[in-house]
Write an enzyme that holds these catalytic residues in place. Structure first.
Site, PDB file in Angstrom:
ATOM      1  N   TYR A  53       0.853  -1.200   0.000  1.00  0.00           N
ATOM      2  CA  TYR A  53       0.000   0.000   0.000  1.00  0.00           C
ATOM      3  C   TYR A  53       0.880   1.238   0.000  1.00  0.00           C
ATOM      4  O   TYR A  53       1.843   1.315   0.765  1.00  0.00           O
ATOM      5  CB  TYR A  53      -0.894   0.029   1.243  1.00  0.00           C
ATOM      6  CG  TYR A  53      -2.346  -0.204   0.899  1.00  0.00           C
ATOM      7  CD1 TYR A  53      -2.982   0.606  -0.031  1.00  0.00           C
ATOM      8  CD2 TYR A  53      -3.071  -1.226   1.495  1.00  0.00           C
ATOM      9  CE1 TYR A  53      -4.304   0.398  -0.367  1.00  0.00           C
ATOM     10  CE2 TYR A  53      -4.398  -1.438   1.158  1.00  0.00           C
ATOM     11  CZ  TYR A  53      -5.009  -0.619   0.224  1.00  0.00           C
ATOM     12  OH  TYR A  53      -6.318  -0.832  -0.108  1.00  0.00           O
ATOM     13  N   GLU A  55      -0.565   4.790  -0.558  1.00  0.00           N
ATOM     14  CA  GLU A  55      -1.404   5.962  -0.856  1.00  0.00           C
ATOM     15  C   GLU A  55      -0.593   7.232  -0.662  1.00  0.00           C
ATOM     16  O   GLU A  55       0.179   7.355   0.286  1.00  0.00           O
ATOM     17  CB  GLU A  55      -2.649   5.958   0.040  1.00  0.00           C
ATOM     18  CG  GLU A  55      -3.686   4.975  -0.463  1.00  0.00           C
ATOM     19  CD  GLU A  55      -4.896   4.840   0.441  1.00  0.00           C
ATOM     20  OE1 GLU A  55      -5.106   5.699   1.303  1.00  0.00           O
ATOM     21  OE2 GLU A  55      -5.633   3.857   0.268  1.00  0.00           O
ATOM     22  N   ASP A 199      -6.688  13.103 -25.119  1.00  0.00           N
ATOM     23  CA  ASP A 199      -6.579  11.729 -24.639  1.00  0.00           C
ATOM     24  C   ASP A 199      -5.858  10.943 -25.744  1.00  0.00           C
ATOM     25  O   ASP A 199      -6.457  10.569 -26.744  1.00  0.00           O
ATOM     26  CB  ASP A 199      -7.997  11.197 -24.397  1.00  0.00           C
ATOM     27  CG  ASP A 199      -8.014   9.746 -23.972  1.00  0.00           C
ATOM     28  OD1 ASP A 199      -6.967   9.076 -24.060  1.00  0.00           O
ATOM     29  OD2 ASP A 199      -9.095   9.274 -23.560  1.00  0.00           O
ATOM     30  N   THR A 225      -3.508   5.804 -21.970  1.00  0.00           N
ATOM     31  CA  THR A 225      -3.318   4.486 -21.380  1.00  0.00           C
ATOM     32  C   THR A 225      -1.865   4.114 -21.652  1.00  0.00           C
ATOM     33  O   THR A 225      -1.181   4.768 -22.445  1.00  0.00           O
ATOM     34  CB  THR A 225      -4.242   3.427 -22.015  1.00  0.00           C
ATOM     35  OG1 THR A 225      -4.064   3.454 -23.436  1.00  0.00           O
ATOM     36  CG2 THR A 225      -5.702   3.685 -21.687  1.00  0.00           C
ATOM     37  N   LYS A 228      -1.423   0.383 -25.056  1.00  0.00           N
ATOM     38  CA  LYS A 228      -1.778   0.259 -26.483  1.00  0.00           C
ATOM     39  C   LYS A 228      -0.489   0.400 -27.301  1.00  0.00           C
ATOM     40  O   LYS A 228       0.387  -0.443 -27.180  1.00  0.00           O
ATOM     41  CB  LYS A 228      -2.853   1.284 -26.835  1.00  0.00           C
ATOM     42  CG  LYS A 228      -4.155   1.046 -26.046  1.00  0.00           C
ATOM     43  CD  LYS A 228      -5.259   1.973 -26.478  1.00  0.00           C
ATOM     44  CE  LYS A 228      -6.564   1.653 -25.768  1.00  0.00           C
ATOM     45  NZ  LYS A 228      -6.843   2.491 -24.604  1.00  0.00           N
ATOM     46  N   ARG A 234      -1.282  -2.736 -18.571  1.00  0.00           N
ATOM     47  CA  ARG A 234      -2.598  -2.108 -18.626  1.00  0.00           C
ATOM     48  C   ARG A 234      -2.665  -1.016 -17.556  1.00  0.00           C
ATOM     49  O   ARG A 234      -2.471  -1.281 -16.383  1.00  0.00           O
ATOM     50  CB  ARG A 234      -3.640  -3.192 -18.355  1.00  0.00           C
ATOM     51  CG  ARG A 234      -5.045  -2.876 -18.669  1.00  0.00           C
ATOM     52  CD  ARG A 234      -5.806  -4.162 -18.894  1.00  0.00           C
ATOM     53  NE  ARG A 234      -5.380  -4.762 -20.137  1.00  0.00           N
ATOM     54  CZ  ARG A 234      -5.873  -4.448 -21.337  1.00  0.00           C
ATOM     55  NH1 ARG A 234      -6.837  -3.565 -21.443  1.00  0.00           N
ATOM     56  NH2 ARG A 234      -5.413  -5.023 -22.421  1.00  0.00           N
TER      57      ARG A 234
HETATM   58  N1  DSN Z   1     -11.471  -0.052 -25.348  1.00  0.00           N
HETATM   59  C1  DSN Z   1     -10.443   0.771 -25.951  1.00  0.00           C
HETATM   60  C2  DSN Z   1     -10.303   0.514 -27.399  1.00  0.00           C
HETATM   61  O1  DSN Z   1     -10.459  -0.627 -27.807  1.00  0.00           O
HETATM   62  O2  DSN Z   1     -10.023   1.430 -28.156  1.00  0.00           O
HETATM   63  C3  DSN Z   1     -10.650   2.197 -25.682  1.00  0.00           C
HETATM   64  O3  DSN Z   1     -10.765   2.401 -24.313  1.00  0.00           O
END
Ligand code: DSN
Length: 434
Positions: A53, A55, A199, A225, A228, A234
């Protein structure tokens, strides 16, 4: 390694992970938002750090025993700052949606107006969709692409912004094959007195590699994120390009000092929207950012774009309608209406052929989101496995065969064998040093 112990203790879960490993290894993974994190990233994500933990922030924690996780989080932050030339980052968001929630909490009050990229034109759920907190708590308005070009018309966005007078304008997409003009967006935001938020979840890796326009100099805040194109674990992250200039005029009660956005964003992550950070994932983010700082990462991202373009060109030559006619980035969006097949059917039959894509709305779609007229196909994952333009063209040809013969089960099964053979030539997890 860990799997041996898992096998002894819980063979049921172990065997499902084994099956998923085989599935990932044997199919052509072409979902545009997916990728294969390195073994080093997964090792950090599967480490003892899951037990801790922490925080708060490095050196300002609410728990003891943080001396090592402090260094890890600082490493992640420093590497991310250097990768994106950012003044400030927060690496704690558990996901992109969590990062976005912190942005809303910082810049918007419930009922304030958002101008976002329409989900059905390629935008994202958290940019004002009525089924998401962003559309439930805030007054969401949308801009979209032109039907004739599949591209944004910045004059029309300006007109819309002048009419709506949003508190915040969002950029960023989950299914838009073209780059954004951030300078034009900043002009619009300045003219209408709005905050500008990008984003970059889908394109962060390409932006880090300098292959797409950079939002950091133009946007007040940027979220992403990390799993990707960035190819990490993730998770999510928030960045600010120029920290010092940014104040919301919020005065700290004790010191009387005006707080800048980064401090407010930190508070919006914790305690605003999250509890304890996932230190194992933050360590994995640090590893991924370290990988992304290597020159090989730029080579990889260049190949992602080359592969997406090669696949786009092949689809066009085979008579497919691509939204916007092609791609600048890692994905293509195919409008299947001239092929007489829905996105839902396309996803299902390509799945039988071991090619994984997702059905996707196309701009001005005539089908529901559960059926759709399109499919979205991405290059990041199979590029990570080492495939080049020749293999992507071949995959486009295989996809065409399946899509042109939706009822021919024998052909789908035969194609699955061809896909497996191709995948065997590019074994999963032979791609990075561990
Ligand atoms: N679910 C993601 C995507 O496939 O683009 C976006 O959050």
């Amino acid at each position: 390694m860990i799997n041996n112990r898992l096998n002894e203790q819980d063979p049921e879960v172990f065997s499902l992970i084994e099956k998923e490993t085989d599935r990932q290894n044997q199919n052509a993974e072409m979902i545009a938002s997916e990728n294969f994190a390195s073994k080093a990233v997964m090792e950090a994500a599967g480490s003892v750090l899951t037990n801790k933990y922490a925080e708060g922030l490095p050196s300002k924690r609410y728990y003891g025993g943080c001396k090592f996780v402090d260094v890890i989080e600082d490493l992640a932050r420093d590497r991310a700052k250097s990768l994106f030339k950012a003044d400030w980052v927060n690496v704690q968001p558990h996901s992109g949606a969590q990062a976005n929630a912190a942005v809303y909490l910082t810049f918007m009050k419930p009922g304030d107006k958002l101008l976002g990229f329409d989900l059905s034109h390629g935008g994202h759920l958290t940019h004002g969709s009525p089924v998401n907190f962003s559309g439930i708590l805030y007054d969401a308005h949308f801009y979209g692409v032109e039907e004739s070009t599949g591209r944004l018309d910045y004059d029309k966005i300006r007109d819309k912004a002048k009419k709506v007078k949003p508190k915040m304008i969002s950029i960023g997409a989950s299914a838009h094959p073209r780059d954004f003009d951030y300078e034009a967006f900043r002009d619009i935001a300045d003219e209408t007195g709005a905050f500008l938020w990008m984003d970059m979840a889908h394109t962060a890796g390409l932006i880090a590699a300098g292959l797409l326009n950079d939002p950091l100099p133009w946007c007040h805040v940027v979220t992403t994120t990390t799993h990707k194109t960035l190819r990490g674990p993730r998770g999510g992250m928030i960045l600010v390009g120029k920290d010092k200039e940014n104040t919301l005029g919020v005065v700290a009660p004790k010191s009387g000092r005006t707080k800048n956005w980064s401090e407010l964003l930190d508070s919006a992550v914790f305690p605003g929207t999250q509890g304890g950070p996932l230190m194992h994932i933050i360590a994995a983010k640090a590893v991924a950012f370290g990988e992304a700082l290597n020159p090989e990462f730029v080579t990889y991202q260049k190949q992602v774009i080359k592969n997406a373009k090669a696949m786009a060109d092949k689809f066009v030559s085979l008579g497919y309608n691509l939204v916007s006619g092609g791609t600048d980035n890692h994905l293509v969006l195919i409008d299947l209406r001239n092929k007489g097949i829905t996105g839902k059917t396309a996803e299902a039959i390509l799945g039988k052929a071991e090619i994984t894509v997702n059905k996707n709305m196309v701009p001005f779609d005539t089908e529901s989101p559960f059926v759709t007229s399109g499919i979205r196909i991405g290059a990041p994952a199979m590029t990570t496995r080492g495939m080049g333009t020749e293999e992507f063209e071949y995959l486009a040809v295989l996809m065409d065969k399946v899509l042109s013969n939706p009822e021919n089960n024998d052909l789908h099964v035969k194609t699955a064998e061809e896909v497996k053979e191709l995948c065997q030539r590019f074994p999963l997890y032979n791609f990075v040093t561990v």
